[in-house]
Write a protein that holds these residues in place. Structure first.
Motif, PDB file in Angstrom:
ATOM      1  N   ALA A  35      15.659  18.670 -15.695  1.00  0.00           N
ATOM      2  CA  ALA A  35      14.855  17.429 -15.637  1.00  0.00           C
ATOM      3  C   ALA A  35      13.594  17.594 -16.387  1.00  0.00           C
ATOM      4  O   ALA A  35      13.157  16.838 -17.226  1.00  0.00           O
ATOM      5  N   ALA A  36      12.878  18.799 -16.113  1.00  0.00           N
ATOM      6  CA  ALA A  36      11.598  19.087 -16.677  1.00  0.00           C
ATOM      7  C   ALA A  36      11.714  19.076 -18.088  1.00  0.00           C
ATOM      8  O   ALA A  36      10.786  18.729 -19.096  1.00  0.00           O
ATOM      9  N   GLU A  37      12.646  19.844 -18.588  1.00  0.00           N
ATOM     10  CA  GLU A  37      12.939  19.872 -19.993  1.00  0.00           C
ATOM     11  C   GLU A  37      13.121  19.011 -20.689  1.00  0.00           C
ATOM     12  O   GLU A  37      12.775  18.343 -21.752  1.00  0.00           O
ATOM     13  N   VAL A  38      14.035  18.043 -20.086  1.00  0.00           N
ATOM     14  CA  VAL A  38      14.341  16.663 -20.601  1.00  0.00           C
ATOM     15  C   VAL A  38      13.156  15.654 -20.637  1.00  0.00           C
ATOM     16  O   VAL A  38      12.883  15.016 -21.912  1.00  0.00           O
ATOM     17  N   LEU A  39      12.346  15.806 -19.844  1.00  0.00           N
ATOM     18  CA  LEU A  39      11.167  15.201 -19.902  1.00  0.00           C
ATOM     19  C   LEU A  39       9.945  15.737 -20.783  1.00  0.00           C
ATOM     20  O   LEU A  39       9.239  14.862 -21.414  1.00  0.00           O
ATOM     21  N   ARG A  40       9.967  17.006 -21.002  1.00  0.00           N
ATOM     22  CA  ARG A  40       9.043  17.555 -22.058  1.00  0.00           C
ATOM     23  C   ARG A  40       9.439  16.992 -23.531  1.00  0.00           C
ATOM     24  O   ARG A  40       8.499  17.098 -24.193  1.00  0.00           O
ATOM     25  N   ASP A  41      10.615  16.850 -23.811  1.00  0.00           N
ATOM     26  CA  ASP A  41      11.396  16.618 -24.902  1.00  0.00           C
ATOM     27  C   ASP A  41      12.462  15.610 -24.887  1.00  0.00           C
ATOM     28  O   ASP A  41      13.458  15.696 -25.204  1.00  0.00           O
ATOM     29  N   PRO A  42      11.778  14.337 -24.558  1.00  0.00           N
ATOM     30  CA  PRO A  42      12.858  13.216 -24.300  1.00  0.00           C
ATOM     31  C   PRO A  42      13.641  12.973 -25.828  1.00  0.00           C
ATOM     32  O   PRO A  42      14.786  12.603 -25.740  1.00  0.00           O
ATOM     33  N   ALA A  43      12.993  13.233 -26.870  1.00  0.00           N
ATOM     34  CA  ALA A  43      13.625  12.652 -28.230  1.00  0.00           C
ATOM     35  C   ALA A  43      14.737  13.403 -28.414  1.00  0.00           C
ATOM     36  O   ALA A  43      16.035  13.158 -28.888  1.00  0.00           O
ATOM     37  N   ARG A  44      14.904  14.786 -27.931  1.00  0.00           N
ATOM     38  CA  ARG A  44      16.095  15.815 -28.103  1.00  0.00           C
ATOM     39  C   ARG A  44      17.352  15.416 -27.284  1.00  0.00           C
ATOM     40  O   ARG A  44      18.251  15.706 -27.687  1.00  0.00           O
ATOM     41  N   HIS A  45      16.790  14.702 -26.202  1.00  0.00           N
ATOM     42  CA  HIS A  45      17.940  14.613 -25.350  1.00  0.00           C
ATOM     43  C   HIS A  45      17.984  12.962 -25.409  1.00  0.00           C
ATOM     44  O   HIS A  45      19.172  12.387 -24.464  1.00  0.00           O
ATOM     45  N   LYS A  46      17.659  12.124 -26.316  1.00  0.00           N
ATOM     46  CA  LYS A  46      18.116  10.802 -26.303  1.00  0.00           C
ATOM     47  C   LYS A  46      19.579  10.585 -26.403  1.00  0.00           C
ATOM     48  O   LYS A  46      20.067  11.004 -27.281  1.00  0.00           O
TER      49      LYS A  46
END
Length: 161
Positions: free
Chosen positions: A51-62
């Protein structure tokens, strides 16, 4: 008896949790410790790291959907065996049939609908519905998911019976 409930903020687990209120030493595993029910001890694991990683780089996980699992699909009996190793004492796993669980949930006051849904989940899991793993944790974090044994060891103090 100490009971560990996973996904304690979900529909099924939250109903089980409320039925156990004041009856047992309950610990919960949740994605977000801030959303954990009050009055229970919380353990977190790879879920919060992802969750922290997705929040850190939301564009990568869009647009991505991640099904997070550990590195191995283990049974509850195997999990109890792992906990025995961590705590150095016997940990009992007592399987309950879906029908027996349904009756107990109804006797505890759970609605017929929710008890039926829980019975369906128990039947599906008993048939192997949840016996799979994914690489999602490693895909997101660049490291393998932690094993259940590692999780249990890392959180032994919080989970200790």
């Amino acid at each position: 008896m100490t009971i560990l409930i996973t996904g304690a903020t979900g529909t099924v687990s939250s109903a089980v949790l409320s039925s156990l209120a004041g009856q047992a030493d309950v610990r919960v595993l949740v994605r977000d410790a801030a959303k954990a029910p009050s009055g229970v001890r919380v353990a977190v694991g790879d879920l919060d790291d992802v969750a922290a990683e997705v929040l850190r780089d939301p564009a990568r996980h869009k647009g991505a959907t991640y099904t997070l699992t550990g590195p191995a699909a283990i049974s509850l009996r195997e999990a109890a065996g792992e906990l025995e190793q961590v705590y150095g004492r016997p940990i009992a796993y007592r399987p309950v049939s879906p029908d027996d669980a349904y009756r107990s949930m109804r006797e505890a006051g759970m609605s017929e609908w929710l008890a039926s849904v829980n019975r369906e989940y128990l039947t599906a899991y008993a048939a192997g519905w949840g016996d799979y793993t994914t690489t999602a944790v490693e895909d997101v974090l660049g490291r393998p998911a932690r094993s259940f044994a590692t999780f249990a060891h890392d959180h032994a103090t919080a989970l200790r019976p």
